[in-house]
Scaffold this motif. Sequence first.
Motif, mmCIF file in Angstrom:
data_model
loop_
_atom_site.group_PDB
_atom_site.id
_atom_site.type_symbol
_atom_site.label_atom_id
_atom_site.label_comp_id
_atom_site.label_asym_id
_atom_site.label_seq_id
_atom_site.Cartn_x
_atom_site.Cartn_y
_atom_site.Cartn_z
ATOM 1 N N UNK A 47 -89.602 -98.064 -39.309
ATOM 2 C CA UNK A 47 -89.733 -97.842 -37.869
ATOM 3 C C UNK A 47 -88.413 -97.497 -37.212
ATOM 4 N N UNK A 48 -87.295 -97.663 -37.935
ATOM 5 C CA UNK A 48 -85.978 -97.405 -37.378
ATOM 6 C C UNK A 48 -85.238 -98.661 -36.984
ATOM 7 N N UNK A 262 -91.782 -95.051 -33.300
ATOM 8 C CA UNK A 262 -91.239 -94.728 -34.627
ATOM 9 C C UNK A 262 -89.944 -93.946 -34.457
ATOM 10 N N UNK A 263 -89.256 -93.782 -35.580
ATOM 11 C CA UNK A 263 -87.969 -93.062 -35.564
ATOM 12 C C UNK A 263 -87.860 -92.219 -36.828
ATOM 13 N N UNK A 278 -86.512 -90.729 -31.587
ATOM 14 C CA UNK A 278 -87.441 -91.836 -31.331
ATOM 15 C C UNK A 278 -88.628 -91.267 -30.578
ATOM 16 N N UNK A 279 -89.831 -91.576 -31.042
ATOM 17 C CA UNK A 279 -91.011 -91.007 -30.402
ATOM 18 C C UNK A 279 -92.114 -92.061 -30.286
ATOM 19 N N UNK A 280 -92.975 -91.852 -29.298
ATOM 20 C CA UNK A 280 -94.115 -92.724 -29.023
ATOM 21 C C UNK A 280 -95.349 -91.848 -28.940
ATOM 22 N N UNK A 281 -96.439 -92.250 -29.605
ATOM 23 C CA UNK A 281 -97.648 -91.437 -29.614
ATOM 24 C C UNK A 281 -98.867 -92.267 -29.197
ATOM 25 N N UNK A 282 -99.982 -91.565 -28.976
ATOM 26 C CA UNK A 282 -101.267 -92.208 -28.750
ATOM 27 C C UNK A 282 -101.304 -93.073 -27.503
#
Length: 681
Positions: A47-48, A262-263, A278-282
């Motif tokens: 996850x980083x 996640x990263x 770094x990103x965020x989805x859903x």
Amino acid sequence: MGSLHAGEREDSFREMRLRLASLDGTRETDAFYYGGTRGTVEISLRSGHRVVGTPNHRVLIALPEGGLDWKRLDELEPGDQVATQYGDDLWSQTPARFKSFAPSKPYGSQKRIDIPTEMSEELAFFLGAYVAEGHISRSVHTVRIANTDEGVIDRLVASARELFEIDARVARHAGRCPSVELSSKTLVEFFDYLGCGDRSRAKRIPDAVLRSPRPMVLAFLEGLSLDSYITSSLPKWAICVASNGLLDDLQAVLTNLGIVHSRITKHNAEYDRSFDEVYVTGRYAQRFVSMLSFPEPHKAARARELVASSPAQSTADVVPGLDGRRLYGLIPAGRSGRYGKGTGTSKEFNHLRDPRTGWVSRESLERVATLPGVELDDWVETVLERNLHFSPVADVRDGGEREVFDVSVPETHAFVANGIVNHNTVNLPEQTTVDEVSQLLIEAWQLGVKAIAIYRDNCKVAQPLSGSKDRSEAGVAAQIAALGGVVAAPRRRRLPDDRTEVGRKFRVGEYEGYIHVGLFDDGTPGDIFVDIAKEGTTLAGLMNSFMISVSLGLQYGVPLEVYVSKFSHMRFEPSGMTNDPDVRVAKSLVDYIFRWMGKKFLTAEQQEEAGILTPEVKARLAAAYAAGEAAAPSHEAPPAGQTALFNSWEDAVECSRCGGRMVRTGSCYTCRDCGTNTGCS
């Protein structure tokens, strides 16, 4: 944590009160520890998230066969699933202050500017915009922030005037973005004091922002979003920058907000360099963008589209050790019915039976957990209640010699640092001797352990973990013998699908309802449901929820007389006259329901103790008083298990004025609530 160090000497404790998260909820520390320079181990998660600590430091992991356990950093291997606790939502209650900032003396024609004394939302936004798209030109003592949106430019100019009383200049050059320029040596020194960084690879979230209230942290993220992007085809928010330290800080903030993210590392062919993103989805992207007000119109429009979208279920966020077929087996079977009138829900979860389904996704677990009658394992309940998510260890390496810090948490000695669940306790079996504990302390000292908490099994009423490993038949028999042959092992006794029921239509005041009691084969009550008011109303919902709780208690062996003792004679509205000749006045719905249950299912002796005057009880009392006997409580030894305590002398009728229970005073009765007496003065 290093920012808490206030010059303490090596290997020393300092008293410190600080709220932090743990598996048992929010806890308060009692001390800060500075260990000096020690050898460390560094682990990186997929996850980083990164953890750096001494080799003996422990983190919480999920076992492949199911369950949770603690593991030392030097014992971790790639693939181990480390728990991360999201959504602690712990923030400072007061803004960070800048008391220690001391600018250098002005010289020449240098203009004086104002420096804020504490953090504010507008200052946090300005700093976020600088970290996103700014830099410092030290040769001319100038802070520059570039952006193509004129609305953003106007806001930054206004903020500079409001915060620092400085008139910013807007530079416009052909082929380049407009930039807001603030020339001030004092302002450059202030940004250095905050630790913002002067170049892209040195950028960080200032510690003063992290030590400020939640709205100010969100304001910083709104400024930082100038360098982020939002996709319309896929529900996603992301930011890709050159500073890994900045992304470390951002991950800590997102984790505290409860935003699972996640990263990844991306390679830029044009510059032949790699950058982390770094990103965020859903659904988490929906939650996150709804927290922010994006200053750029095109991003604000995409954020609205993202919030209105219906993202698909995420299969990447899984619960290690939880098998799909096992979870499916916990779903209760419903009743069949044509044309969709059945009550079964298992079809909705047929994917759990698919052999290709490995570990269950968190969204599937959350949906199953909401179904009535589902009983999850304790460790799975912990995962849901504490909002634990898991990420595999991607890399374990030597962290080198670093300064180490820690905090002391009384009782549990477990805490959450940047989301990672940590523990610092040694658990010993009950048979451990004093000499063995002494040797353990010597070995800990020889290994350079900074501090340990030692627990011996059964040394206190509550302890975080048990060190007992003897699960053999002989070991279990010995434990049972130590408990006097009585083991509290609750087991649910379920009612058969075809059961006998007892019902009653009742009235309390102006309210009417129906009581339905399901019976075991021996005639004792096993569940109870009450229909009152209209379906969907608050009263009906609360009553249904309460009766489900009572039904579960009855099936787990709680004696009915305990419920009758606790809930009879509770007073709240609605109350009033009833249609029951034995319970003429009810003080509340709950009062009537449990007095009726006691009248229907308890023995005459139990009814007498509970003050329920059925015809049988009245006859017993009349015979006793006619014979001149006093109603004395029984002193026989109660049977093993849970028992209820009653006031056996309270045998009187209800008060004709207020409905309260009357007590015997001589040969008469007196109401404890309104003082009414039946004849004596």
